[in-house]
Motif scaffolding. Structure first.
Motif, mmCIF file in Angstrom:
data_model
loop_
_atom_site.group_PDB
_atom_site.id
_atom_site.type_symbol
_atom_site.label_atom_id
_atom_site.label_comp_id
_atom_site.label_asym_id
_atom_site.label_seq_id
_atom_site.Cartn_x
_atom_site.Cartn_y
_atom_site.Cartn_z
ATOM 1 N N ILE A 61 0.848 -1.203 0.000
ATOM 2 C CA ILE A 61 0.000 0.000 0.000
ATOM 3 C C ILE A 61 0.878 1.246 0.000
ATOM 4 C CG2 ILE A 61 -1.609 1.354 1.417
ATOM 5 C CD1 ILE A 61 -2.820 -1.399 2.286
ATOM 6 N N ALA A 62 1.901 1.253 0.841
ATOM 7 C CA ALA A 62 2.799 2.404 0.930
ATOM 8 C C ALA A 62 3.560 2.610 -0.374
ATOM 9 C CB ALA A 62 3.773 2.228 2.094
ATOM 10 N N GLN A 63 4.025 1.544 -0.984
ATOM 11 C CA GLN A 63 4.745 1.663 -2.249
ATOM 12 C C GLN A 63 3.831 2.173 -3.354
ATOM 13 O OE1 GLN A 63 6.456 -2.248 -2.615
ATOM 14 N NE2 GLN A 63 8.258 -1.681 -1.411
ATOM 15 N N ALA A 64 2.594 1.709 -3.361
ATOM 16 C CA ALA A 64 1.635 2.192 -4.359
ATOM 17 C C ALA A 64 1.348 3.681 -4.172
ATOM 18 C CB ALA A 64 0.338 1.388 -4.279
ATOM 19 N N ALA A 65 1.494 4.152 -2.922
ATOM 20 C CA ALA A 65 1.269 5.577 -2.630
ATOM 21 C C ALA A 65 2.539 6.408 -2.823
ATOM 22 C CB ALA A 65 0.748 5.734 -1.208
ATOM 23 N N GLY A 66 3.645 5.751 -3.246
ATOM 24 C CA GLY A 66 4.854 6.511 -3.548
ATOM 25 C C GLY A 66 6.024 6.320 -2.600
ATOM 26 N N ASP A 67 5.917 5.409 -1.633
ATOM 27 C CA ASP A 67 7.043 5.155 -0.743
ATOM 28 C C ASP A 67 8.231 4.678 -1.585
ATOM 29 O OD1 ASP A 67 8.526 4.728 1.643
ATOM 30 O OD2 ASP A 67 7.977 2.622 1.628
ATOM 31 N N TYR A 75 10.197 0.313 9.438
ATOM 32 C CA TYR A 75 9.549 0.218 10.745
ATOM 33 C C TYR A 75 8.343 1.156 10.884
ATOM 34 C CZ TYR A 75 12.616 -3.341 12.451
ATOM 35 O OH TYR A 75 13.256 -4.545 12.618
ATOM 36 N N ARG A 76 8.229 2.155 10.033
ATOM 37 C CA ARG A 76 6.966 2.926 9.982
ATOM 38 C C ARG A 76 5.853 1.994 9.517
ATOM 39 N NH1 ARG A 76 7.025 7.132 12.975
ATOM 40 N NH2 ARG A 76 8.933 8.298 12.737
ATOM 41 N N LEU A 82 1.214 -2.962 13.088
ATOM 42 C CA LEU A 82 0.935 -3.311 14.480
ATOM 43 C C LEU A 82 -0.328 -2.614 14.976
ATOM 44 C CD1 LEU A 82 1.813 -4.840 17.013
ATOM 45 C CD2 LEU A 82 3.275 -2.880 17.582
ATOM 46 N N GLU A 83 -0.461 -1.329 14.692
ATOM 47 C CA GLU A 83 -1.667 -0.603 15.113
ATOM 48 C C GLU A 83 -2.914 -1.216 14.493
ATOM 49 O OE1 GLU A 83 -0.963 3.491 14.071
ATOM 50 O OE2 GLU A 83 0.198 3.860 15.890
ATOM 51 N N LYS A 84 -2.862 -1.516 13.210
ATOM 52 C CA LYS A 84 -4.030 -2.092 12.534
ATOM 53 C C LYS A 84 -4.351 -3.481 13.067
ATOM 54 C CE LYS A 84 -3.427 0.543 8.284
ATOM 55 N NZ LYS A 84 -3.048 0.477 6.854
ATOM 56 N N MET A 85 -3.318 -4.280 13.329
ATOM 57 C CA MET A 85 -3.534 -5.632 13.848
ATOM 58 C C MET A 85 -4.178 -5.565 15.236
ATOM 59 S SD MET A 85 -2.991 -8.952 13.087
ATOM 60 C CE MET A 85 -1.636 -9.012 11.926
ATOM 61 N N ILE A 86 -3.688 -4.682 16.083
ATOM 62 C CA ILE A 86 -4.248 -4.522 17.425
ATOM 63 C C ILE A 86 -5.715 -4.109 17.342
ATOM 64 C CG2 ILE A 86 -4.157 -3.029 19.479
ATOM 65 C CD1 ILE A 86 -1.064 -3.144 19.173
ATOM 66 N N ALA A 87 -6.035 -3.217 16.414
ATOM 67 C CA ALA A 87 -7.431 -2.798 16.234
ATOM 68 C C ALA A 87 -8.271 -3.942 15.669
ATOM 69 C CB ALA A 87 -7.497 -1.576 15.332
#
Length: 128
Positions: A61-67, A75-76, A82-87
């Motif tokens: 997703i990040a690479q598709a957005a230009g990462d 680690y970002r 991690l945040e999404k998994m916890i949610a």
């Protein structure tokens, strides 16, 4: 964090930044995010296959957005996963996680260097 847990993580995650001694981290928060993930894995919140798939999806997703995929943002993506998994697992919503992160930032700003950071009620903004 046990060496066995680190070994499992490095085998399951081939893109994990590491050297001959194991995982490498550019900043302390990266090591903390790694440790939290290992702890949640050890507690059975998710499998390594589930984690690896979620992390791979986040990176795509990040690479598709230009990462630029230079390795500096790994680690970002890890923390976002991690945040999404916890949610997703119902441990804490993204909103709750961000509320505590913001409270922690507020507490850190008022804490003298070297002193322990303690969360107080005034560190949390009033609920909307």
């Amino acid at each position: 964090m046990t060496s066995a847990a680190i070994d499992r993580a490095t085998r399951a995650l081939p893109d994990l930044p590491r050297d001959e001694d194991g995982p490498v981290f550019r900043e302390p928060w990266e090591a903390q995010a790694f440790a939290m993930t290992l702890s949640l894995y050890d507690r059975g919140l998710f499998s390594w296959n589930e984690w690896a798939a979620a992390l791979a999806d986040e990176i795509k997703i990040a690479q598709a957005a230009g990462d630029p995929d230079t390795g500096t943002t790994y680690y970002r993506h890890w923390l976002n996963t991690l945040e999404k998994m916890i949610a997703r697992k119902g441990v804490a919503t993204i909103e709750t996680q961000h509320r505590y992160r913001d409270a922690w930032d507020h507490a850190a700003d008022r804490t003298p260097h070297g002193a322990p950071i303690v969360l107080r009620p005034e560190d949390f903004p009033p609920s909307a």
